[in-house]
Scaffold this active site. Structure first.
Site, PDB file in Angstrom:
ATOM      1  N   GLY A 105     143.327 -27.180 -28.541  1.00 32.39           N
ATOM      2  CA  GLY A 105     142.335 -28.213 -28.833  1.00 32.39           C
ATOM      3  C   GLY A 105     141.326 -28.297 -27.699  1.00 32.39           C
ATOM      4  O   GLY A 105     140.104 -28.318 -27.921  1.00 32.39           O
ATOM      5  N   ASP A 128     154.530 -25.657 -24.380  1.00 39.01           N
ATOM      6  CA  ASP A 128     155.049 -25.077 -25.631  1.00 39.01           C
ATOM      7  C   ASP A 128     154.910 -23.558 -25.742  1.00 39.01           C
ATOM      8  O   ASP A 128     155.491 -22.957 -26.634  1.00 39.01           O
ATOM      9  CB  ASP A 128     154.327 -25.689 -26.836  1.00 39.01           C
ATOM     10  CG  ASP A 128     154.657 -27.164 -27.020  1.00 39.01           C
ATOM     11  OD1 ASP A 128     155.457 -27.690 -26.236  1.00 39.01           O
ATOM     12  OD2 ASP A 128     154.102 -27.773 -27.953  1.00 39.01           O
TER      13      ASP A 128
HETATM   14  P1  ADP Z   1     145.677 -29.535 -26.598  1.00 41.11           P
HETATM   15  O1  ADP Z   1     144.502 -29.173 -25.764  1.00 41.11           O
HETATM   16  O2  ADP Z   1     146.938 -29.681 -25.786  1.00 41.11           O
HETATM   17  O3  ADP Z   1     145.823 -28.651 -27.827  1.00 41.11           O
HETATM   18  P2  ADP Z   1     144.537 -31.604 -28.294  1.00 41.11           P
HETATM   19  O4  ADP Z   1     144.598 -30.795 -29.541  1.00 41.11           O
HETATM   20  O5  ADP Z   1     144.895 -33.053 -28.378  1.00 41.11           O
HETATM   21  O6  ADP Z   1     145.467 -31.032 -27.123  1.00 41.11           O
HETATM   22  O7  ADP Z   1     143.052 -31.469 -27.710  1.00 41.11           O
HETATM   23  C1  ADP Z   1     142.705 -32.093 -26.504  1.00 41.11           C
HETATM   24  C2  ADP Z   1     141.301 -32.634 -26.611  1.00 41.11           C
HETATM   25  O8  ADP Z   1     140.381 -31.546 -26.821  1.00 41.11           O
HETATM   26  C3  ADP Z   1     141.057 -33.581 -27.785  1.00 41.11           C
HETATM   27  O9  ADP Z   1     141.470 -34.898 -27.539  1.00 41.11           O
HETATM   28  C4  ADP Z   1     139.551 -33.488 -27.919  1.00 41.11           C
HETATM   29  O10 ADP Z   1     138.941 -34.292 -26.916  1.00 41.11           O
HETATM   30  C5  ADP Z   1     139.272 -32.016 -27.597  1.00 41.11           C
HETATM   31  N1  ADP Z   1     139.159 -31.229 -28.831  1.00 41.11           N
HETATM   32  C6  ADP Z   1     140.147 -30.867 -29.694  1.00 41.11           C
HETATM   33  N2  ADP Z   1     139.665 -30.180 -30.740  1.00 41.11           N
HETATM   34  C7  ADP Z   1     138.318 -30.105 -30.568  1.00 41.11           C
HETATM   35  C8  ADP Z   1     137.244 -29.509 -31.303  1.00 41.11           C
HETATM   36  N3  ADP Z   1     137.448 -28.857 -32.455  1.00 41.11           N
HETATM   37  N4  ADP Z   1     136.001 -29.624 -30.791  1.00 41.11           N
HETATM   38  C9  ADP Z   1     135.768 -30.277 -29.635  1.00 41.11           C
HETATM   39  N5  ADP Z   1     136.739 -30.850 -28.896  1.00 41.11           N
HETATM   40  C10 ADP Z   1     137.986 -30.771 -29.332  1.00 41.11           C
END
Ligand code: ADP
Length: 320
Positions: A105, A128
């Site tokens: 994400g 993970d």
């Molecule tokens: P991880 O990075 O551990 O996969 P998340 O999926 O919660 O955790 O993503 C972390 C953060 O990255 C989110 O809270 C958001 O701020 C940002 N993010 C996630 N997906 C997107 C996206 N498609 N476009 C822009 N920012 C994103």
């Protein structure tokens, strides 16, 4: 040549993030850059919670768990308007490029920022091991060690009581924590997204372990969210000779001081990220493949299929 870079940690935290922050800061400062800490992930970027980092501000953190910059989730970061605010916060401080430590994400956010003119490099910070373009993520080895330690202890007590311990571990999309821990602790059954969950099969196997193999105890490791482990424990008590007991390891798996491997990995990856940014490269993420630190375009990394876990699954089956 760029002059100012930022670093942030985003998404779920992982042990070793501090070693990455330290590496980016020290390598950057020693190369003549100014380095800024962006607090609480993209949230702090949008709010302008950004402060200069010095040699001293990252002193003593290499052995600390968690992340000194904090982490947060900001779903609204998908919105271009919100990202524009973040870009403005960076530009008014002269920050031209950012290292993002997080999961996939966070990588998507880093790619979007790069497309808006702020070069970003992603480092894989998640326990993970669910980022396919690297063999190891920062924090995986530490979390594995925590799980193995917990299961070793559970084995001692479950053996005294003819119990079956059902242990839920993190890693819903990637079963590596369950699989590696299963092999390392001598578990009897592992359940991951790749193996699938078949309740009848689990009960049959446990009856066999009790009546034919005559084991005093059994260990079942389950990746999170695949089944209700408390319900499974009850069914095991009712349908096999073992008393079922469920343990959810939870956030303990994210804590603790990073192992030397994770500190090394984070330091090497942090160095690579700064080198890439100094070459004017953005939109890439860093991985380790065959013991080499490599960089891959984020777009390509996000589209890579997960590697087959069959060889380790086969090893596990040959060990039980
Ligand atoms: P991880 O990075 O551990 O996969 P998340 O999926 O919660 O955790 O993503 C972390 C953060 O990255 C989110 O809270 C958001 O701020 C940002 N993010 C996630 N997906 C997107 C996206 N498609 N476009 C822009 N920012 C994103």
């Amino acid at each position: 040549m760029i002059k100012r870079i930022g670093i942030l940690t985003s998404g779920g935290d992982s042990p070793g993030m501090n070693a990455a922050i330290r590496a980016v800061t020290r390598v950057g400062l020693n190369a003549g850059l100014e380095v800024f800490g962006i607090y609480n992930g993209y949230k702090g970027m949008v709010e302008g919670y950004i402060e200069p980092l010095t040699h001293a501000s990252v002193s003593g953190i290499v052995s600390l768990g968690g992340t000194m910059l904090g982490s947060a989730r900001l779903p609204e970061f998908k919105d271009e308007e919100v990202r524009r605010k973040a870009v403005h916060q960076l530009q008014k401080r002269g920050i031209e490029a950012v290292v993002v430590v997080g999961g996939d994400g966070s990588y998507r956010g880093a790619l979007s920022l790069t497309e808006m003119g702020i070069n970003c490099i992603g480092l894989p910070g998640t326990i993970d091991n669910d980022i396919t373009c690297t063999e190891f993520t920062i924090g995986f080895q530490t979390a594995l060690e925590t799980i193995v330690d917990a299961i070793d202890k559970l084995k001692d007590t479950s053996g005294s009581h003819h119990r079956c311990s059902i242990v839920e571990v993190m890693g819903n999309r990637c079963g590596d924590l369950a699989l590696w821990a299963g092999i390392a602790t001598g578990a009897d059954i592992i359940i991951t997204k790749d193996t699938g969950f078949d309740e009848q099969d689990v009960l049959d196997r446990l009856r066999d372990i009790d009546l034919i193999k005559k084991k005093r105890h059994a260990i079942v490791i389950v990746s999170e969210k695949l089944t209700d482990v408390d319900q499974l424990a009850k069914k095991i008590s009712l349908n096999t000779g073992f008393a079922g007991r469920a343990t959810v390891l939870g956030h303990i798996q994210r804590g603790g001081s990073a192992t030397p491997f994770d500190r090394m990995l984070a330091s090497q990856m942090g160095e690579k990220a700064v080198d890439l940014l100094m070459q004017g490269i953005g939109g890439q993420c860093v991985g380790i493949i065959e013991n080499k630190i490599v960089a891959i375009p984020i777009e390509k990394a996000l589209a890579m299929p997960a590697e087959s876990r069959k060889p380790l699954e086969n090893l596990f089956e040959r060990l039980v």
